[in-house]
Design a protein around this motif. Sequence first.
Motif, short mmCIF file in Angstrom:
data_model
loop_
_atom_site.label_atom_id
_atom_site.label_comp_id
_atom_site.label_asym_id
_atom_site.label_seq_id
_atom_site.Cartn_x
_atom_site.Cartn_y
_atom_site.Cartn_z
N ALA A 93 1.00 -1.47 -0.06
CA ALA A 93 -0.25 -0.62 -0.12
C ALA A 93 1.30 0.80 0.07
N ALA A 94 1.91 1.78 0.71
CA ALA A 94 3.19 2.32 0.77
C ALA A 94 4.18 2.74 -0.42
N ALA A 95 3.75 1.88 -0.88
CA ALA A 95 4.49 1.43 -2.54
C ALA A 95 4.27 2.21 -3.76
N ALA A 96 2.52 1.46 -3.26
CA ALA A 96 1.75 2.04 -4.37
C ALA A 96 0.99 3.37 -4.64
N VAL A 97 0.99 3.62 -2.83
CA VAL A 97 0.05 4.98 -2.70
C VAL A 97 1.72 6.27 -2.98
N GLY A 98 2.49 6.08 -2.15
CA GLY A 98 3.54 7.23 -1.23
C GLY A 98 3.63 7.57 -3.39
N PRO A 99 4.14 7.15 -3.77
CA PRO A 99 4.74 8.70 -5.22
C PRO A 99 3.69 9.03 -5.77
N LEU A 100 2.34 8.56 -5.25
CA LEU A 100 0.77 9.52 -5.98
C LEU A 100 0.75 10.72 -5.24
N LEU A 101 1.01 11.16 -3.69
CA LEU A 101 0.32 11.69 -3.38
C LEU A 101 1.35 12.60 -3.58
N SER A 102 0.69 13.87 -3.19
CA SER A 102 0.96 15.14 -3.58
C SER A 102 0.73 16.19 -2.60
N GLY A 103 1.18 17.72 -2.62
CA GLY A 103 0.87 18.39 -0.92
C GLY A 103 2.39 18.26 -0.24
N ALA A 104 1.94 18.74 1.36
CA ALA A 104 2.92 19.13 1.85
C ALA A 104 2.88 17.51 2.41
N PRO A 105 4.25 17.58 2.63
CA PRO A 105 4.95 15.93 3.02
C PRO A 105 4.59 15.67 4.37
N PRO A 106 4.07 16.14 5.25
CA PRO A 106 3.61 15.81 6.53
C PRO A 106 2.35 15.31 6.08
N VAL A 107 1.04 15.83 5.36
CA VAL A 107 0.15 14.85 4.98
C VAL A 107 0.41 13.47 3.85
N ALA A 108 1.90 13.89 2.88
CA ALA A 108 2.26 13.14 2.34
C ALA A 108 2.07 11.96 3.06
N ARG A 109 2.76 12.42 4.20
CA ARG A 109 2.86 10.64 5.63
C ARG A 109 2.28 10.29 5.95
N ALA A 110 0.60 10.77 6.54
CA ALA A 110 -0.35 10.62 6.98
C ALA A 110 -1.18 9.76 6.22
N GLY A 111 -1.37 10.11 4.70
CA GLY A 111 -2.13 9.24 3.88
C GLY A 111 -1.37 7.66 3.47
N LEU A 112 0.07 8.02 3.55
CA LEU A 112 0.78 6.63 3.42
C LEU A 112 1.22 5.54 4.40
N LEU A 113 0.37 6.35 5.30
CA LEU A 113 0.45 5.33 6.48
C LEU A 113 -0.55 4.83 6.98
N VAL A 114 -1.93 6.29 6.92
CA VAL A 114 -3.15 5.24 6.69
C VAL A 114 -3.45 4.44 5.69
N ALA A 115 -3.12 4.17 4.63
CA ALA A 115 -3.22 3.30 3.33
C ALA A 115 -2.89 1.59 4.25
#
Length: 340
Positions: A93-115
Amino acid sequence: MKQESAARRLLVAAIALAAAAAALVGLALLAGASPLDALHSLAEGSVGSRAALGETLARATALVLTAIAASLAFRAGVLNIGLEGQFLAGAVAAAAVGPLLSGAPPVARAGLLVASALAGALWVLPAAYLEARRGVPEVLSTILLNLIAAAAVSGLVRGALQDPRGDYPQSRALPDAVRLAPLVSGSRATAAIVAAIALALLVTLVVEATPLGLKLRATGLAPAAARAIGLPGARLRLLAFSASGALAGLAGGLEVLAVTGRLYDPFSAGAGYTGIAAALLGGSHPLAAAASAMLFAALGAGSSAMQRDTGVPGALATIVPGVLVLTVLAARARLTQKRA
Protein backbone atom coordinates in the motif's frame (compact mmCIF):
# COMPACT_ATOMS: atom_id res chain seq x y z
CA MET A 1 -2.05 -16.63 25.89
CA LYS A 2 -2.28 -16.40 29.63
CA GLN A 3 -0.88 -13.43 31.49
CA GLU A 4 2.13 -14.26 33.64
CA SER A 5 3.02 -12.83 37.03
CA ALA A 6 5.97 -10.44 37.12
CA ALA A 7 8.06 -12.88 39.20
CA ARG A 8 7.39 -15.72 36.80
CA ARG A 9 8.26 -13.55 33.79
CA LEU A 10 11.57 -12.59 35.41
CA LEU A 11 12.40 -16.23 36.17
CA VAL A 12 11.58 -17.33 32.64
CA ALA A 13 13.60 -14.42 31.20
CA ALA A 14 16.63 -15.34 33.33
CA ILE A 15 16.47 -18.97 32.15
CA ALA A 16 16.12 -17.87 28.52
CA LEU A 17 19.03 -15.43 28.71
CA ALA A 18 21.23 -18.13 30.25
CA ALA A 19 20.37 -20.45 27.36
CA ALA A 20 21.10 -17.67 24.83
CA ALA A 21 24.46 -17.00 26.47
CA ALA A 22 25.27 -20.70 26.28
CA ALA A 23 24.38 -20.69 22.57
CA LEU A 24 26.68 -17.71 21.98
CA VAL A 25 29.54 -19.38 23.82
CA GLY A 26 29.01 -22.61 21.92
CA LEU A 27 29.00 -20.91 18.52
CA ALA A 28 32.10 -18.91 19.38
CA LEU A 29 34.00 -22.00 20.49
CA LEU A 30 32.93 -23.92 17.37
CA ALA A 31 34.26 -21.03 15.26
CA GLY A 32 37.55 -21.06 17.19
CA ALA A 33 36.96 -17.59 18.62
CA SER A 34 36.94 -16.20 22.13
CA PRO A 35 33.39 -15.85 23.51
CA LEU A 36 34.36 -12.55 25.11
CA ASP A 37 35.71 -11.23 21.80
CA ALA A 38 32.53 -12.34 20.06
CA LEU A 39 30.34 -10.62 22.66
CA HIS A 40 32.44 -7.45 22.41
CA SER A 41 32.12 -7.39 18.62
CA LEU A 42 28.38 -8.04 18.90
CA ALA A 43 27.98 -5.11 21.28
CA GLU A 44 30.15 -2.83 19.16
CA GLY A 45 28.22 -3.73 16.03
CA SER A 46 24.85 -3.04 17.63
CA VAL A 47 25.34 -0.05 19.95
CA GLY A 48 29.04 0.80 19.83
CA SER A 49 28.76 3.84 17.57
CA ARG A 50 26.22 6.29 16.24
CA ALA A 51 25.96 4.37 13.00
CA ALA A 52 25.63 1.01 14.79
CA LEU A 53 22.95 2.29 17.16
CA GLY A 54 21.13 3.85 14.23
CA GLU A 55 21.15 0.52 12.39
CA THR A 56 19.75 -1.24 15.45
CA LEU A 57 16.96 1.33 15.85
CA ALA A 58 16.15 1.23 12.13
CA ARG A 59 15.79 -2.55 12.29
CA ALA A 60 13.82 -2.32 15.53
CA THR A 61 11.01 -0.18 14.13
CA ALA A 62 9.27 -2.95 12.20
CA LEU A 63 10.03 -5.56 14.86
CA VAL A 64 8.56 -3.49 17.70
CA LEU A 65 5.35 -2.93 15.76
CA THR A 66 4.93 -6.56 14.73
CA ALA A 67 5.76 -7.67 18.29
CA ILE A 68 3.03 -5.51 19.84
CA ALA A 69 0.67 -6.57 17.05
CA ALA A 70 1.25 -10.21 17.97
CA SER A 71 0.89 -9.45 21.68
CA LEU A 72 -2.43 -7.70 21.17
CA ALA A 73 -3.84 -10.59 19.16
CA PHE A 74 -2.54 -13.25 21.55
CA ARG A 75 -3.99 -11.49 24.60
CA ALA A 76 -7.42 -11.67 22.95
CA GLY A 77 -6.97 -15.35 22.14
CA VAL A 78 -6.36 -14.79 18.42
CA LEU A 79 -3.41 -16.77 17.04
CA ASN A 80 -2.44 -14.32 14.34
CA ILE A 81 0.50 -15.99 12.60
CA GLY A 82 -0.03 -13.87 9.48
CA LEU A 83 1.89 -10.78 10.56
CA GLU A 84 4.37 -11.30 7.74
CA GLY A 85 1.60 -11.11 5.16
CA GLN A 86 0.01 -8.10 6.86
CA PHE A 87 3.42 -6.41 6.96
CA LEU A 88 3.80 -7.00 3.22
CA ALA A 89 0.26 -5.72 2.54
CA GLY A 90 1.14 -2.49 4.32
CA ALA A 91 4.37 -2.17 2.35
CA VAL A 92 2.50 -2.71 -0.92
CA ALA A 93 0.00 0.00 0.00
CA ALA A 94 2.82 2.42 0.84
CA ALA A 95 4.63 1.68 -2.43
CA ALA A 96 1.43 2.06 -4.45
CA VAL A 97 0.06 5.19 -2.77
CA GLY A 98 3.25 6.99 -1.74
CA PRO A 99 4.52 8.10 -5.17
CA LEU A 100 1.04 9.41 -6.06
CA LEU A 101 0.64 11.65 -3.03
CA SER A 102 1.22 15.36 -3.39
CA GLY A 103 1.02 18.33 -1.10
CA ALA A 104 2.89 18.97 2.14
CA PRO A 105 5.17 16.09 3.23
CA PRO A 106 3.38 15.61 6.60
CA VAL A 107 0.05 15.18 4.78
CA ALA A 108 1.57 12.76 2.28
CA ARG A 109 3.18 10.73 5.07
CA ALA A 110 -0.08 10.58 6.99
CA GLY A 111 -1.92 9.37 3.88
CA LEU A 112 0.70 6.72 3.22
CA LEU A 113 0.59 5.41 6.78
CA VAL A 114 -3.20 5.36 6.90
CA ALA A 115 -3.22 3.36 3.65
CA SER A 116 -0.66 0.93 5.10
CA ALA A 117 -2.56 0.37 8.33
CA LEU A 118 -5.82 -0.09 6.44
CA ALA A 119 -4.20 -2.61 4.08
CA GLY A 120 -2.88 -4.62 7.03
CA ALA A 121 -6.29 -4.62 8.71
CA LEU A 122 -8.05 -5.68 5.51
CA TRP A 123 -5.57 -8.51 4.96
CA VAL A 124 -6.84 -10.28 8.10
CA LEU A 125 -10.48 -10.30 6.94
CA PRO A 126 -10.33 -13.55 4.90
CA ALA A 127 -8.85 -15.39 7.87
CA ALA A 128 -11.38 -13.82 10.26
CA TYR A 129 -14.25 -14.82 7.97
CA LEU A 130 -13.01 -18.38 7.54
CA GLU A 131 -12.59 -18.78 11.28
CA ALA A 132 -15.99 -17.31 12.18
CA ARG A 133 -18.09 -18.83 9.39
CA ARG A 134 -16.29 -22.01 8.38
CA GLY A 135 -14.37 -22.97 11.49
CA VAL A 136 -10.98 -22.79 9.74
CA PRO A 137 -8.27 -22.17 12.39
CA GLU A 138 -6.68 -18.75 11.96
CA VAL A 139 -3.26 -20.35 12.43
CA LEU A 140 -3.67 -22.16 9.12
CA SER A 141 -5.38 -19.41 7.13
CA THR A 142 -2.98 -16.65 8.21
CA ILE A 143 0.07 -18.74 7.29
CA LEU A 144 -1.40 -19.33 3.84
CA LEU A 145 -2.13 -15.62 3.49
CA ASN A 146 1.57 -14.99 4.17
CA LEU A 147 2.42 -17.05 1.09
CA ILE A 148 -0.16 -15.18 -0.99
CA ALA A 149 1.22 -11.82 0.13
CA ALA A 150 4.79 -12.82 -0.77
CA ALA A 151 3.66 -13.99 -4.21
CA ALA A 152 1.70 -10.76 -4.70
CA VAL A 153 4.77 -8.65 -3.92
CA SER A 154 6.83 -10.64 -6.40
CA GLY A 155 4.21 -10.18 -9.11
CA LEU A 156 3.49 -6.51 -8.44
CA VAL A 157 7.12 -5.35 -8.56
CA ARG A 158 7.42 -7.11 -11.92
CA GLY A 159 4.12 -5.78 -13.18
CA ALA A 160 1.75 -3.05 -12.04
CA LEU A 161 4.10 -1.42 -9.53
CA GLN A 162 7.39 -1.82 -11.38
CA ASP A 163 9.38 1.35 -11.86
CA PRO A 164 9.07 2.11 -15.61
CA ARG A 165 12.48 3.80 -15.58
CA GLY A 166 14.38 0.74 -14.42
CA ASP A 167 14.89 -2.91 -15.27
CA TYR A 168 14.94 -4.23 -11.72
CA PRO A 169 11.88 -5.76 -9.98
CA GLN A 170 11.17 -2.78 -7.75
CA SER A 171 8.57 -0.04 -7.41
CA ARG A 172 9.00 3.65 -8.00
CA ALA A 173 10.89 5.44 -5.24
CA LEU A 174 9.10 7.69 -2.81
CA PRO A 175 9.85 11.40 -3.24
CA ASP A 176 12.78 12.45 -1.07
CA ALA A 177 10.65 15.14 0.55
CA VAL A 178 8.18 12.50 1.78
CA ARG A 179 10.70 10.06 3.22
CA LEU A 180 11.68 10.39 6.86
CA ALA A 181 15.06 11.96 7.45
CA PRO A 182 17.54 10.54 10.00
CA LEU A 183 17.21 11.91 13.51
CA VAL A 184 20.93 12.67 13.57
CA SER A 185 23.55 12.69 10.84
CA GLY A 186 25.47 9.46 10.39
CA SER A 187 22.57 7.35 11.61
CA ARG A 188 19.74 5.47 9.90
CA ALA A 189 17.37 5.94 12.84
CA THR A 190 14.34 8.08 12.07
CA ALA A 191 11.24 9.30 13.87
CA ALA A 192 9.68 5.94 12.97
CA ILE A 193 11.26 4.31 16.03
CA VAL A 194 9.77 7.04 18.24
CA ALA A 195 6.35 6.32 16.75
CA ALA A 196 6.81 2.58 17.30
CA ILE A 197 7.71 3.03 20.97
CA ALA A 198 4.81 5.45 21.46
CA LEU A 199 2.44 2.87 19.99
CA ALA A 200 3.89 0.20 22.29
CA LEU A 201 3.07 2.42 25.26
CA LEU A 202 -0.41 3.14 23.90
CA VAL A 203 -1.22 -0.53 23.30
CA THR A 204 0.03 -1.37 26.79
CA LEU A 205 -2.20 1.32 28.29
CA VAL A 206 -5.23 0.08 26.34
CA VAL A 207 -4.69 -3.59 27.15
CA GLU A 208 -3.74 -3.18 30.80
CA ALA A 209 -5.68 -0.16 32.03
CA THR A 210 -8.95 0.26 30.13
CA PRO A 211 -12.33 -1.51 30.19
CA LEU A 212 -11.79 -2.51 26.56
CA GLY A 213 -8.47 -4.10 27.47
CA LEU A 214 -10.10 -5.99 30.31
CA LYS A 215 -12.72 -7.36 27.92
CA LEU A 216 -10.05 -8.40 25.41
CA ARG A 217 -8.04 -10.16 28.11
CA ALA A 218 -11.13 -11.89 29.45
CA THR A 219 -12.00 -13.11 25.97
CA GLY A 220 -8.51 -14.52 25.52
CA LEU A 221 -8.18 -16.09 28.98
CA ALA A 222 -11.62 -17.67 29.32
CA PRO A 223 -13.79 -17.47 26.19
CA ALA A 224 -16.64 -19.53 27.65
CA ALA A 225 -16.78 -17.45 30.82
CA ALA A 226 -16.63 -14.25 28.78
CA ARG A 227 -19.60 -15.39 26.73
CA ALA A 228 -21.47 -16.38 29.89
CA ILE A 229 -21.26 -12.83 31.27
CA GLY A 230 -22.42 -11.35 27.99
CA LEU A 231 -19.18 -10.20 26.36
CA PRO A 232 -19.38 -10.10 22.52
CA GLY A 233 -16.51 -12.51 22.03
CA ALA A 234 -16.69 -12.66 18.22
CA ARG A 235 -16.63 -8.87 17.88
CA LEU A 236 -13.81 -8.50 20.38
CA ARG A 237 -11.73 -11.11 18.59
CA LEU A 238 -12.35 -9.39 15.26
CA LEU A 239 -11.37 -6.04 16.79
CA ALA A 240 -8.12 -7.47 18.16
CA PHE A 241 -7.44 -9.30 14.89
CA SER A 242 -7.98 -6.16 12.80
CA ALA A 243 -5.97 -3.92 15.14
CA SER A 244 -3.14 -6.46 15.07
CA GLY A 245 -3.20 -6.46 11.27
CA ALA A 246 -3.26 -2.65 11.20
CA LEU A 247 -0.14 -2.46 13.38
CA ALA A 248 1.67 -4.97 11.18
CA GLY A 249 0.58 -3.08 8.05
CA LEU A 250 1.82 0.14 9.63
CA ALA A 251 5.17 -1.57 10.20
CA GLY A 252 5.36 -2.33 6.47
CA GLY A 253 4.46 1.25 5.59
CA LEU A 254 7.11 2.66 7.92
CA GLU A 255 9.68 0.27 6.47
CA VAL A 256 9.08 1.82 3.05
CA LEU A 257 8.80 5.37 4.37
CA ALA A 258 11.79 5.33 6.70
CA VAL A 259 14.19 2.63 5.46
CA THR A 260 13.87 1.36 1.89
CA GLY A 261 11.98 4.12 0.04
CA ARG A 262 10.48 1.56 -2.35
CA LEU A 263 9.19 -2.01 -2.63
CA TYR A 264 11.26 -4.83 -4.09
CA ASP A 265 11.44 -8.62 -4.11
CA PRO A 266 12.11 -10.20 -1.67
CA PHE A 267 11.11 -7.37 0.61
CA SER A 268 10.87 -8.66 4.17
CA ALA A 269 13.56 -10.41 6.16
CA GLY A 270 10.96 -12.13 8.33
CA ALA A 271 9.80 -9.11 10.32
CA GLY A 272 6.43 -10.70 11.01
CA TYR A 273 7.82 -14.02 12.20
CA THR A 274 10.44 -12.29 14.36
CA GLY A 275 7.71 -10.13 15.87
CA ILE A 276 5.84 -13.29 16.89
CA ALA A 277 9.02 -14.63 18.50
CA ALA A 278 9.46 -11.35 20.38
CA ALA A 279 5.86 -11.50 21.60
CA LEU A 280 6.36 -15.06 22.85
CA LEU A 281 9.58 -14.09 24.59
CA GLY A 282 7.80 -11.14 26.21
CA GLY A 283 4.95 -13.24 27.52
CA SER A 284 2.47 -11.40 25.26
CA HIS A 285 2.94 -8.22 27.31
CA PRO A 286 3.29 -5.35 24.79
CA LEU A 287 6.17 -3.56 26.54
CA ALA A 288 8.07 -6.79 27.21
CA ALA A 289 7.49 -7.80 23.58
CA ALA A 290 8.81 -4.41 22.40
CA ALA A 291 11.92 -4.86 24.57
CA SER A 292 12.44 -8.33 23.10
CA ALA A 293 12.10 -6.86 19.61
CA MET A 294 14.84 -4.34 20.42
CA LEU A 295 17.06 -7.22 21.56
CA PHE A 296 16.47 -9.11 18.32
CA ALA A 297 17.21 -5.96 16.31
CA ALA A 298 20.49 -5.52 18.18
CA LEU A 299 21.42 -9.14 17.47
CA GLY A 300 20.69 -8.63 13.79
CA ALA A 301 22.70 -5.42 13.58
CA GLY A 302 25.66 -6.74 15.57
CA SER A 303 25.95 -10.18 13.98
CA SER A 304 27.58 -8.87 10.80
CA ALA A 305 30.32 -7.10 12.76
CA MET A 306 30.83 -10.18 14.90
CA GLN A 307 31.25 -12.41 11.86
CA ARG A 308 33.67 -9.96 10.27
CA ASP A 309 35.81 -9.54 13.40
CA THR A 310 35.75 -12.99 14.99
CA GLY A 311 34.47 -15.44 12.38
CA VAL A 312 31.43 -16.42 14.45
CA PRO A 313 28.63 -17.06 11.91
CA GLY A 314 26.14 -14.26 11.40
CA ALA A 315 23.45 -16.94 11.69
CA LEU A 316 23.69 -16.18 15.42
CA ALA A 317 21.03 -13.52 14.79
CA THR A 318 18.64 -16.34 13.86
CA ILE A 319 19.88 -19.04 16.21
CA VAL A 320 19.78 -17.03 19.44
CA PRO A 321 16.16 -15.83 19.02
CA GLY A 322 15.17 -19.41 18.29
CA VAL A 323 16.97 -20.65 21.41
CA LEU A 324 15.36 -17.89 23.46
CA VAL A 325 11.82 -18.69 22.34
CA LEU A 326 12.20 -22.47 22.69
CA THR A 327 13.67 -22.03 26.17
CA VAL A 328 10.87 -19.68 27.19
CA LEU A 329 8.20 -22.11 26.00
CA ALA A 330 9.89 -25.04 27.72
CA ALA A 331 10.38 -23.09 30.97
CA ARG A 332 6.78 -21.93 31.03
CA ALA A 333 5.51 -25.45 30.40
CA ARG A 334 7.69 -26.78 33.21
CA LEU A 335 6.59 -24.09 35.67
CA THR A 336 2.93 -24.63 34.76
CA GLN A 337 3.34 -28.37 35.29
CA LYS A 338 4.87 -27.79 38.73
CA ARG A 339 2.04 -25.46 39.74
CA ALA A 340 -0.54 -28.01 38.58
